[in-house]
Design an enzyme around this catalytic site. Sequence first.
Site, PDB file in Angstrom:
ATOM      1  N   TYR A 124      35.213  91.611  20.681  1.00 36.54           N
ATOM      2  CA  TYR A 124      35.345  91.545  22.136  1.00 36.54           C
ATOM      3  C   TYR A 124      34.054  90.995  22.734  1.00 36.54           C
ATOM      4  CZ  TYR A 124      37.481  92.223  26.576  1.00 36.54           C
ATOM      5  OH  TYR A 124      38.015  91.981  27.804  1.00 36.54           O
ATOM      6  N   ARG A 177      40.143  83.895  35.447  1.00 33.87           N
ATOM      7  CA  ARG A 177      38.798  84.461  35.616  1.00 33.87           C
ATOM      8  C   ARG A 177      38.409  85.184  34.333  1.00 33.87           C
ATOM      9  NH1 ARG A 177      36.025  88.746  36.554  1.00 33.87           N
ATOM     10  NH2 ARG A 177      37.894  90.018  36.296  1.00 33.87           N
ATOM     11  N   LYS A 195      41.742  92.578  23.382  1.00 29.50           N
ATOM     12  CA  LYS A 195      42.016  93.878  24.008  1.00 29.50           C
ATOM     13  C   LYS A 195      42.981  94.701  23.163  1.00 29.50           C
ATOM     14  CE  LYS A 195      39.908  93.981  28.126  1.00 29.50           C
ATOM     15  NZ  LYS A 195      39.162  95.068  28.738  1.00 29.50           N
ATOM     16  N   GLU A 267      45.012  91.354  32.993  1.00 27.25           N
ATOM     17  CA  GLU A 267      43.662  91.115  32.491  1.00 27.25           C
ATOM     18  C   GLU A 267      43.123  89.771  32.965  1.00 27.25           C
ATOM     19  OE1 GLU A 267      40.493  92.677  30.817  1.00 27.25           O
ATOM     20  OE2 GLU A 267      42.418  93.668  30.583  1.00 27.25           O
ATOM     21  N   ASP A 268      41.958  89.797  33.589  1.00 30.13           N
ATOM     22  CA  ASP A 268      41.223  88.579  33.976  1.00 30.13           C
ATOM     23  C   ASP A 268      42.017  87.644  34.889  1.00 30.13           C
ATOM     24  OD1 ASP A 268      39.130  89.609  32.631  1.00 30.13           O
ATOM     25  OD2 ASP A 268      39.087  88.149  31.017  1.00 30.13           O
ATOM     26  N   ASP A 290      42.761  96.357  34.079  1.00 34.28           N
ATOM     27  CA  ASP A 290      41.539  96.850  33.460  1.00 34.28           C
ATOM     28  C   ASP A 290      40.300  96.433  34.251  1.00 34.28           C
ATOM     29  OD1 ASP A 290      40.230  98.302  31.413  1.00 34.28           O
ATOM     30  OD2 ASP A 290      39.651  96.424  30.453  1.00 34.28           O
ATOM     31  N   ASP A 291      40.337  95.236  34.868  1.00 33.77           N
ATOM     32  CA  ASP A 291      39.188  94.767  35.646  1.00 33.77           C
ATOM     33  C   ASP A 291      38.973  95.634  36.881  1.00 33.77           C
ATOM     34  OD1 ASP A 291      38.728  92.389  34.000  1.00 33.77           O
ATOM     35  OD2 ASP A 291      40.633  91.715  34.821  1.00 33.77           O
ATOM     36  N   ASN A 432      29.473  90.444  32.818  1.00 34.53           N
ATOM     37  CA  ASN A 432      29.609  89.894  31.465  1.00 34.53           C
ATOM     38  C   ASN A 432      29.766  88.377  31.536  1.00 34.53           C
ATOM     39  OD1 ASN A 432      29.611  92.295  29.893  1.00 34.53           O
ATOM     40  ND2 ASN A 432      31.692  92.738  30.538  1.00 34.53           N
ATOM     41  N   ASN A 476      31.272  99.925  28.823  1.00 35.84           N
ATOM     42  CA  ASN A 476      32.286  99.104  28.159  1.00 35.84           C
ATOM     43  C   ASN A 476      33.666  99.698  28.446  1.00 35.84           C
ATOM     44  OD1 ASN A 476      33.904  97.680  26.337  1.00 35.84           O
ATOM     45  ND2 ASN A 476      32.245  97.512  24.849  1.00 35.84           N
TER      46      ASN A 476
END
Length: 576
Positions: A124, A177, A195, A267-268, A290-291, A432, A476
């Site tokens: 990851y 993103r 993930k 995600e993203d 998750d973000d 990150n 994390n």
Amino acid sequence: MADTTSAVGGGVQDVYGEDCATEDQIITPWTLSVASGYNLLRDPRYNKGMAFTHEERDAHYLRGLLPPVVISQQLQEKRLMQNLRSFEAPLHKYISLMELLDRDEKLFFKLLIDNMEELLPIVYTPTVGEACQRYGSIFRRPRGLFISLNDKGKILEVLKNWPEKSIQVIVVTDGERILGLGDLGCQGMGIPVGKLALYTALGGVRPSACLPITIDVGTNNEKLLNDEFYIGIRQRRATGKVYSDFLHEFMTAIKQNYGEKVLVQFEDFANHNAFELLEKYSPTHLVFNDDVQGTAAVVLSGLVAALKSLGGTLADHTFLFFGAGEAGTGIAELLALEMYHQAKLPVDESRKKIWFVDSKGLVVSSRMESLQAFKKPWAHDHEPVTNLIDIIKAVKPTALIGTSGQGKTFTKEVIEAMASFNKKPLIMALSNPTTQSECTAEEAYYWTEGRAIFSSGSPFNPVEYNGKVFFPGQANNAYIFPGFGLGLVMSGAIRVHKEMLLAASEALGGTVTQEDCQKGMIYPPISNIRKISAHIAANVAAKAYEIGVATRLPQPENLVKFAESCMYNPNYRNYR
């Protein structure tokens, strides 16, 4: 023997009895038929490489297809780690690990679980970011589903092409993103794959129950559009009604194909889409971002653990966020809710303890008309201030939290300003990958003369200052989402509530010991993560039962033991 097939949780049946068998019981390597011979060696779920015994080689027509020596899983693991350590470039290690996943699933997860601290940054962040940037060049074989605008009207058919039918967790991205790297389009697939590898290794969700998906609606990245190796559709990113209709077809098809209890983790996605999708589908689907939510939960747990060093309750402190996007405001919402739970401080009052800085400076009420909707609750009465150092001096925060995606923004002057009125300034540089981190661990410790409590989004090595070794924490998301997802799956939850996120944060924060605090840590050692995930899962499941969104009845008596019993075991099995 009692029927324990439902132990995998959420009503998903373990058709072939692998999960309910004890480790010393013999199982049958079923696919569509009994796998044997060359096909067995090419099936990553059942392949054991040179660990097949002589009896298994005879029974499954493997004699001659392997070298004559039988070696254990442990020796294979030792050999592979030796090979991995010979690579200098992290990307080469990543490619080698993905190739292992393609040929020997159990060995891959055994390797990852036993060498968590060493391999997590490879599988990851930060290495997965570089892998996504070069995904077109390093692409070997598909993992997961690619659903593009070309599939409009046929998404349900595409889902049916996936060979596994009992899916419990889906991680989906549209690649707009990726980490702090921006729009990587179809090449964002590395994120769902990574993930879900952590869902299995850290949270124990079976690999066959996990499905990575990339939604390809185009990309605005000119470099990729002109790259001959780009693997996505070559058009600019779809927006507006075209985008929302396509995502709605996707979400409808997911529910139709996999049912009410499949967890869909966004995600993203870009800020605006992330918030809209979460708000739109939370009432009707089991969805999690998750973000927004995972980051919020893991950062909140760090803040809760930091109180062991700082003293007081959260409501006694002031928090300044540098960056007012989805991550920052998501953390702040959960933080305000936890303040209410801890000190019964009304959420409106809690928000006054939390300040934001965006590209135009301090978020204040005089800017209300021009602010995006999600920033408005955080606009407080204060004169406009644009310079970060001046903002720190005016607000006097206990904690400075970086969620900007802009590296090197916590300068020496910024950190020194925090240290000027805080005995133990709390610095969280969460962006990150490592290059985007607002400051390094070494900078935080040196510029505060060793007084900082520091954590980051990407990993940093321990730092020695004045003869003392500090262990920087990593906020994390891997601490939270695998256990959180396991808790949802094992309880058969049908919706996610904020109280379940608080339950996950409190469970994680509670695992930080006084000994950890003395080392400057606000997160527990990652090596204990599977045990921690079981506790998080139990806390989340308990809250799901309490709220009334759990469907696996009756509730197990001991949720921690039940969580541990549900977790995937990567040890090789004996075949008849």
